[in-house]
Design an enzyme around this catalytic site. Sequence first.
Site, PDB file in Angstrom:
ATOM      1  N   HIS A 135      42.008  43.147  37.301  1.00  0.00           N
ATOM      2  CA  HIS A 135      40.806  42.513  36.752  1.00  0.00           C
ATOM      3  C   HIS A 135      40.357  43.183  35.453  1.00  0.00           C
ATOM      4  CE1 HIS A 135      40.422  40.562  40.693  1.00  0.00           C
ATOM      5  NE2 HIS A 135      39.565  39.743  40.126  1.00  0.00           N
ATOM      6  N   LYS A 139      34.356  44.695  35.952  1.00  0.00           N
ATOM      7  CA  LYS A 139      34.156  44.357  37.370  1.00  0.00           C
ATOM      8  C   LYS A 139      33.607  45.573  38.112  1.00  0.00           C
ATOM      9  CE  LYS A 139      36.435  42.201  41.337  1.00  0.00           C
ATOM     10  NZ  LYS A 139      35.237  41.371  41.590  1.00  0.00           N
TER      11      LYS A 139
END
EC number: 1.17.1.8
Length: 251
Positions: A135, A139
């Site tokens: 990701h 995040k």
Amino acid sequence: MSKLRVAVLGAGGRIGSEAVRAVEAADDMELVAALGRGDKLETLTEAGAQVVVELTTPDSVMGNLDFCVGHGIHAVVGTTGWTDDRLAQLTAWLADSPKTGVLIAPNFSIGAVLTMKFAEAAAPYFESVEVIELHHPKKVDAPSGTAARTAQLIAAAREKAGSAPQPDATATALDGARGADVDGVPVHSVRLRGLLAHQEVLLGGEGETLTIRHDSLHHSSFMPGILLGARRVVSAPGLTFGLEHFLDLNV
Ligand SMILES: NC(=O)C1=CN([C@@H]2O[C@H](COP(=O)(O)OP(=O)(O)OC[C@H]3O[C@@H](n4cnc5c(N)ncnc54)[C@H](OP(=O)(O)O)[C@@H]3O)[C@@H](O)[C@H]2O)C=CC1
Ligand SMILES: O=C(O)C1=N[C@H](C(=O)O)C[C@H](O)C1
């Protein structure tokens, strides 16, 4: 026909801002509120919201759902951080508001939903299964909600099939080197500038491997699932966990 009255919580965020645009563009929906942190939740009732799309943070989601369920507002939830305790609390709130529906979708993209289904189906046929999720570096949670759910589904499928524990001779390891253990399935989290949301499920057997990979390249990948969830949740009282329950998947 009257339009579905939809509000977005987390409207200034990465996915929330995209959801605001998607709801505004949907012919059958009216965006009645777009709220950020610190905005009054009473705005939802004043605006007559029928469905809230909840895309905030793990530290905010429970307070928001307490309000929504308590006021009979349906919710479509993409926010992560779900534990058994949190699900039990939400289920208790819903029991007190039996006409209200909440959809929690670990991932709204069709490719990610299919990745979970394919991984669940394949898992009993291989000795080894590990999950890698990758990701963007902003995040806040790890592993991703999608990876945690994928690992849970894999573990349940292997248990049902009577699969043996995974082979792993590791005798010494640096902390974290073998990833997080989610129900016996190693899950590895990568945070890298340039990425959005990606996942690989690696399966290994004698002389062969199978890799199932999914890439969300833009937040638009989540929008059809969010809109579908909003349309369907109003006639699905109680808790629905996973968008697959609102899809007619033939897998
Ligand atoms: N299920 C799925 O398919 C997807 C799920 N997600 C999940 O959605 C969540 C949001 O992700 P992302 O958009 O990247 O994160 P962001 O941090 O970009 O957005 C979250 C937004 O929510 C706001 N916020 C925080 N608390 C509240 C509150 N109480 N009321 C209203 N707004 C609030 C934040 O404001 P502030 O910045 O002021 O704190 C911020 O604008 C994460 O849990 C992520 O994992 C993301 C993509 C897809
Ligand atoms: O934070 C994100 O970006 C995403 N969060 C969800 C998750 O934790 O699984 C869904 C998707 O991976 C994007």
